[in-house]
Design an enzyme around this catalytic site. Sequence first.
Site, PDB file in Angstrom:
ATOM      1  N   LYS A 121       1.986  78.752   3.692  1.00 33.53           N
ATOM      2  CA  LYS A 121       1.630  78.882   2.277  1.00 33.53           C
ATOM      3  C   LYS A 121       0.699  80.075   2.065  1.00 33.53           C
ATOM      4  CE  LYS A 121       2.388  73.969   1.680  1.00 33.53           C
ATOM      5  NZ  LYS A 121       1.850  72.599   1.579  1.00 33.53           N
ATOM      6  N   GLN A 163      -3.807  69.791   1.900  1.00 36.13           N
ATOM      7  CA  GLN A 163      -2.632  69.465   2.717  1.00 36.13           C
ATOM      8  C   GLN A 163      -2.684  67.986   3.128  1.00 36.13           C
ATOM      9  OE1 GLN A 163      -0.084  71.679   3.419  1.00 36.13           O
ATOM     10  NE2 GLN A 163       0.973  69.967   4.351  1.00 36.13           N
ATOM     11  N   ASP A 182       0.060  71.299  -6.681  1.00 32.69           N
ATOM     12  CA  ASP A 182       0.990  70.350  -6.058  1.00 32.69           C
ATOM     13  C   ASP A 182       1.492  69.330  -7.083  1.00 32.69           C
ATOM     14  OD1 ASP A 182       1.571  71.042  -3.473  1.00 32.69           O
ATOM     15  OD2 ASP A 182      -0.071  69.903  -2.565  1.00 32.69           O
TER      16      ASP A 182
END
Length: 293
Positions: free
Chosen positions: A57, A101, A124
Amino acid sequence: MQAVSAEIIDGKAIAAKVRAEVAGDVEAFVQRTGRRPGLATILVGDDPASAIYVGGKQKASREVGIEPFDHRLPADATTEQVEALIAQLNADDTVSGILCQLPVPEPLDGVAITGLIDARKDVDGLTPVSAGLLALGRTGLRPATPSGVMVLLEEAGVELEGTRAVVIGRSNLFGKPMAQLLLGANATVTIAHSRTRDLPAVCREADVLIAAVGRDRMVKADWVKPGATVIDVGINRSDDGLHGDVDFAEVADVASAITPVPGGVGPMTIAMLLRNTLTAAELVASEQEVGAA
Ligand code: NAP
């Protein structure tokens, strides 16, 4: 390569196109606002797979001109430490998007931690606020993987309005937001899960069948309506390689279009994360423009 009748939906190529578009849009944003979008990633602990995902990412951000900020905490970090970091990033104007994460090491609570991220920076799309905005059909940041599936369906020319869609899997990460996005596109949506009776029969109803289960090649040819579009979200590693939840070799002869694994849904996730980061930066910039007017 075996001959298949279905169109193969090339997620790698479509993701590359999205990334190139984002790169162009990022430069236009920088020219217009004098600010560069930034993506902060938080990695708690040293799980090797998570470290690889976060590294991917960061690299992808850099490639499209988004500034990456790499935050790491030890596996024994306390909830207070993670909270303090998120509060700092929420307040930081150079950070447009924040992602933590998942999974985080126990006893940390990933859902509670994610919920601390400012919804305007929730790239997200997993905070309760983002989930609520999606359920209400209001503007907000949408989870990357289901958003990526919507782009794949659009690129494949699938008309969703009035169609019968079945999503196998009801996770907060994928299945539920996927169903909401399909509903928003006027599909008639069924969500199937581990307690669904006669799953193959439910799947055979689908014009668009989306599998997100985590069971190697579970969906067989006789689960699929001839001519259906099949999207395979599953990632299953076994001794003979990487496979999806769909038995590609069988199903590709029945479906009209299908995503491969790898090279289907997977590449779209990072592409849509980058798109979300720019969207987050644009939302804040437009609020500031309105505030200054
Ligand atoms: P998850 O949280 O484990 O959810 C799996 C879902 O599948 C659950 O709703 C579960 O039902 C259902 N299920 C399990 N066994 C079933 C069965 N035999 N029949 C019908 N339904 C069954 O997983 P997830 O996070 O949604 O991810 C699903 C898969 O997608 C995984 O392979 C994951 O690696 C992959 N994934 C890929 C990407 C990507 O970027 N390509 C992104 C996200 C996820 P219950 O709710 O009843 O338990």
